[in-house]
Scaffold this motif. Structure first.
Motif, mmCIF file in Angstrom:
data_model
loop_
_atom_site.group_PDB
_atom_site.id
_atom_site.type_symbol
_atom_site.label_atom_id
_atom_site.label_comp_id
_atom_site.label_asym_id
_atom_site.label_seq_id
_atom_site.Cartn_x
_atom_site.Cartn_y
_atom_site.Cartn_z
ATOM 1 N N GLY A 45 23.202 22.705 62.054
ATOM 2 C CA GLY A 45 22.245 21.861 61.357
ATOM 3 C C GLY A 45 22.426 20.379 61.647
ATOM 4 O O GLY A 45 21.443 19.651 61.787
ATOM 5 N N ARG A 48 20.858 19.491 65.012
ATOM 6 C CA ARG A 48 19.386 19.612 65.007
ATOM 7 C C ARG A 48 18.752 18.517 64.166
ATOM 8 O O ARG A 48 17.727 17.937 64.537
ATOM 9 C CB ARG A 48 18.971 20.993 64.476
ATOM 10 C CG ARG A 48 19.313 22.096 65.466
ATOM 11 C CD ARG A 48 19.208 23.484 64.839
ATOM 12 N NE ARG A 48 19.955 24.448 65.624
ATOM 13 C CZ ARG A 48 19.426 25.234 66.542
ATOM 14 N NH1 ARG A 48 18.145 25.210 66.774
ATOM 15 N NH2 ARG A 48 20.186 26.073 67.220
ATOM 16 N N ARG A 234 25.713 29.878 61.347
ATOM 17 C CA ARG A 234 26.999 30.111 62.001
ATOM 18 C C ARG A 234 27.747 31.208 61.278
ATOM 19 O O ARG A 234 27.746 31.276 60.049
ATOM 20 C CB ARG A 234 27.814 28.812 61.928
ATOM 21 C CG ARG A 234 28.429 28.361 63.200
ATOM 22 C CD ARG A 234 29.075 26.996 63.086
ATOM 23 N NE ARG A 234 29.225 26.501 61.744
ATOM 24 C CZ ARG A 234 28.362 25.684 61.135
ATOM 25 N NH1 ARG A 234 27.262 25.281 61.761
ATOM 26 N NH2 ARG A 234 28.570 25.275 59.907
ATOM 27 N N LYS A 239 29.950 30.649 55.069
ATOM 28 C CA LYS A 239 28.511 30.932 55.134
ATOM 29 C C LYS A 239 28.180 32.252 54.427
ATOM 30 O O LYS A 239 27.021 32.572 54.186
ATOM 31 C CB LYS A 239 28.034 30.945 56.582
ATOM 32 C CG LYS A 239 27.906 29.560 57.199
ATOM 33 C CD LYS A 239 26.696 28.838 56.615
ATOM 34 C CE LYS A 239 26.409 27.522 57.287
ATOM 35 N NZ LYS A 239 25.271 26.830 56.637
ATOM 36 N N VAL A 263 21.689 36.194 62.491
ATOM 37 C CA VAL A 263 21.508 35.319 63.649
ATOM 38 C C VAL A 263 22.526 34.185 63.569
ATOM 39 O O VAL A 263 22.726 33.614 62.497
ATOM 40 C CB VAL A 263 20.067 34.761 63.661
ATOM 41 C CG1 VAL A 263 19.912 33.648 64.686
ATOM 42 C CG2 VAL A 263 19.077 35.884 63.938
ATOM 43 N N VAL A 295 23.327 33.783 68.796
ATOM 44 C CA VAL A 295 22.590 32.531 68.598
ATOM 45 C C VAL A 295 21.194 32.666 69.215
ATOM 46 O O VAL A 295 21.020 33.304 70.244
ATOM 47 C CB VAL A 295 23.373 31.339 69.208
ATOM 48 C CG1 VAL A 295 23.409 31.387 70.714
ATOM 49 C CG2 VAL A 295 22.832 30.025 68.720
ATOM 50 N N ARG A 296 20.182 32.127 68.534
ATOM 51 C CA ARG A 296 18.799 32.236 69.025
ATOM 52 C C ARG A 296 18.077 30.918 68.777
ATOM 53 O O ARG A 296 18.391 30.203 67.841
ATOM 54 C CB ARG A 296 18.051 33.358 68.286
ATOM 55 C CG ARG A 296 18.777 34.666 68.343
ATOM 56 C CD ARG A 296 17.898 35.875 68.430
ATOM 57 N NE ARG A 296 16.729 35.781 69.229
ATOM 58 C CZ ARG A 296 16.384 36.686 70.137
ATOM 59 N NH1 ARG A 296 17.155 37.716 70.383
ATOM 60 N NH2 ARG A 296 15.265 36.559 70.805
ATOM 61 N N LEU A 299 13.436 30.724 66.104
ATOM 62 C CA LEU A 299 13.393 30.992 64.660
ATOM 63 C C LEU A 299 11.992 31.349 64.148
ATOM 64 O O LEU A 299 11.869 32.263 63.319
ATOM 65 C CB LEU A 299 13.972 29.805 63.881
ATOM 66 C CG LEU A 299 14.290 30.159 62.437
ATOM 67 C CD1 LEU A 299 15.424 31.159 62.335
ATOM 68 C CD2 LEU A 299 14.606 28.926 61.616
ATOM 69 N N ARG A 321 19.174 23.825 55.899
ATOM 70 C CA ARG A 321 17.919 23.676 56.647
ATOM 71 C C ARG A 321 17.151 24.978 56.715
ATOM 72 O O ARG A 321 15.925 25.012 56.619
ATOM 73 C CB ARG A 321 18.237 23.253 58.095
ATOM 74 C CG ARG A 321 18.582 21.825 58.302
ATOM 75 C CD ARG A 321 19.038 21.616 59.752
ATOM 76 N NE ARG A 321 18.031 22.044 60.719
ATOM 77 C CZ ARG A 321 17.136 21.224 61.268
ATOM 78 N NH1 ARG A 321 17.138 19.951 60.973
ATOM 79 N NH2 ARG A 321 16.254 21.685 62.146
ATOM 80 N N GLU A 325 13.157 25.970 56.384
ATOM 81 C CA GLU A 325 12.430 26.581 57.509
ATOM 82 C C GLU A 325 11.743 27.876 57.051
ATOM 83 O O GLU A 325 10.574 28.114 57.348
ATOM 84 C CB GLU A 325 13.401 26.844 58.664
ATOM 85 C CG GLU A 325 13.886 25.552 59.316
ATOM 86 C CD GLU A 325 15.100 25.702 60.217
ATOM 87 O OE1 GLU A 325 15.331 24.819 61.044
ATOM 88 O OE2 GLU A 325 15.850 26.711 60.080
#
Ligand code: UDP
Length: 413
Positions: A45, A48, A234, A239, A263, A295-296, A299, A321, A325
């Protein structure tokens, strides 16, 4: 959303805008800002959010340049956006867990700071922006160069000794300490009136029209009949992916068609967490219901696939974030009721909040949404309206620009 005792920036922006226009009608000079950033785990985050901010600042008023780690995957994208990039192989203090890593950090600190200081001076930087609490090198370089420092704090750090030292550095050195949520702002109380809260914002256009998810469904081995619960972030213990894994058997009892897509990449300093999650899925007999997608960068397509988004953070999320989203995509979110999510989601109205590390509550909240798709869709629409109202990137950029103006003006720029 405004909390007493912590300034948000809106009123400041209005005040400064009017006094500036009274003072002069000629075009003011550009403010040269050096953005100093690196993390142990690029692609999260903080990376980004910084990219979204820097690439949207008005070039009439600001001349941004970057000081990044040479391996930062966003280096080419900044250059493509015509933003000069300087590099420095910063060593993160968070890796200083054992003696060898501590030595690497300590021995690199002075040379790194010195080179960063030289770049600040050579580029004629007016203001230094330091991204994340842990970027001590950037903070120190700004102080040694005698330049005003805007320190953008994106973590909730209160417990560790290192964290406390860094918070003390922010309080001592920063001309402005910016928090990405009121929850983060509370950790910056020692900054007094130099503290600001600028809530993170997301580009709504990216989520206005979700793409057709057929190809990603095939790629991830999902059936059209699968009801997808998505978890993005992550892969690391705080998390809370393990909390969602524990919740899965109960969700499956209520909704046997559900599948769970995780993800994100494992955090560099927590490589054993993902194998433990995978082993636990086998133990619980749910391995066939779980996809670890790595990881992608697609989204919107993942959100098109998802019916519910889970953000099971085990402690307090500094912002989140991914919550905004999902809301912009009209997807209902179940998140932990601690930190940033409390400021974004109105419980039962624009999402659901559950206590930290409570797998039963998480399972019940997800199950309820899967059981009533109509109510879930209505919640998703309310969530989208709220995200559009309070959490867009344009607002963040406006408020950060006002802070840069304020700091530059205090130095007569
Ligand atoms: N993200 C992504 N792909 C991934 C993992 C994460 O696009 O595989 C994005 C996610 O959509 C969000 C950001 O990375 O924009 C993570 O930010 P968040 O605030 O949710 O968590 P942080 O990384 O700051 O802890």
């Amino acid at each position: 959303m405004k909390k007493p005792g912590i300034s948000s920036t809106a009123s400041i922006a209005t005040r400064r805008g009017s006094s500036r226009s009274q003072r002069s009608v000629s075009k003011p000079p550009q403010i040269r800002i050096l953005f100093c950033h690196y993390t142990a785990d690029p692609g999260g985050g903080s990376d980004r959010s910084l990219f979204d901010l820097v690439t949207r600042l008005s070039r009439d008023r600001f001349a941004p340049s970057m000081l990044l780690h040479p391996d930062d995957p966003l280096v080419p994208r900044y250059r493509l956006a015509d933003i000069p990039v300087h590099t420095e192989p910063f060593v993160p203090p968070r890796r200083a867990a054992d003696a060898a890593k501590l030595f690497r950090f300590a021995s690199s600190l002075i040379p790194s700071v010195w080179r960063a200081r030289r770049i600040i001076v050579r580029t004629g930087t007016d203001v230094v922006h330091v991204n994340t609490l842990y970027n001590i090198q950037g903070g120190l370089a700004a102080v040694l160069a005698g330049k005003p420092l805007v320190w953008h704090v994106r973590e909730i750090e209160s417990g560790s000794r290192v964290g406390r030292i860094f918070l003390a550095c922010v309080a001592r050195w920063a001309a402005r300490a910016v928090a990405i949520s009121y929850a983060v702002g509370e950790t910056l109380a020692a900054c007094g009136p130099r503290r600001r809260v600028v809530l993170n914002g997301i580009d709504p256009d990216r989520f206005a029209q979700l793409p057709d998810p057929s190809s990603i469904r095939r790629e991830l081995g999902l059936e059209k009949s699968n009801r997808v619960v998505l978890c993005v972030g992550r892969i690391e213990p705080w998390k809370g992916q393990h909390v969602l894994i524990e919740a899965i058997p109960a969700v499956l009892r209520a909704c046997p068609g559900a599948k769970f897509v995780f993800v994100g990449n494992p955090a560099v300093n927590k490589p054993d967490y993902l194998p433990r999650l995978e082993a636990r899925c086998v133990e619980l007999g749910i391995a066939g219901r779980v996809v670890f997608a790595g990881v992608r960068n697609d989204l919107p397509a993942l959100l098109a696939l998802a019916e519910v988004v889970a953000v099971p953070t085990a402690t307090a999320e500094p912002f989140g974030r991914v919550i905004v989203e999902a809301m912009l995509a009209g997807r209902p979110v179940v998140a932990t009721a601690a930190g940033g999510p409390l400021e974004i989601i109105e419980n039962e109205e624009t999402g659901r909040l559950v206590p930290p590390s409570d797998a039963n509550a998480l399972a019940a909240a997800i199950g309820k949404l899967l059981a009533d798709p109509e109510a879930a869709a209505a919640m998703g629409q309310r969530a989208r309206a709220r995200a559009l109202d309070g959490f867009t990137i344009d607002r963040t950029v406006r408020e950060m620009a006002a802070i840069f103006e304020e700091v530059a003006a205090s130095r007569g720029i």
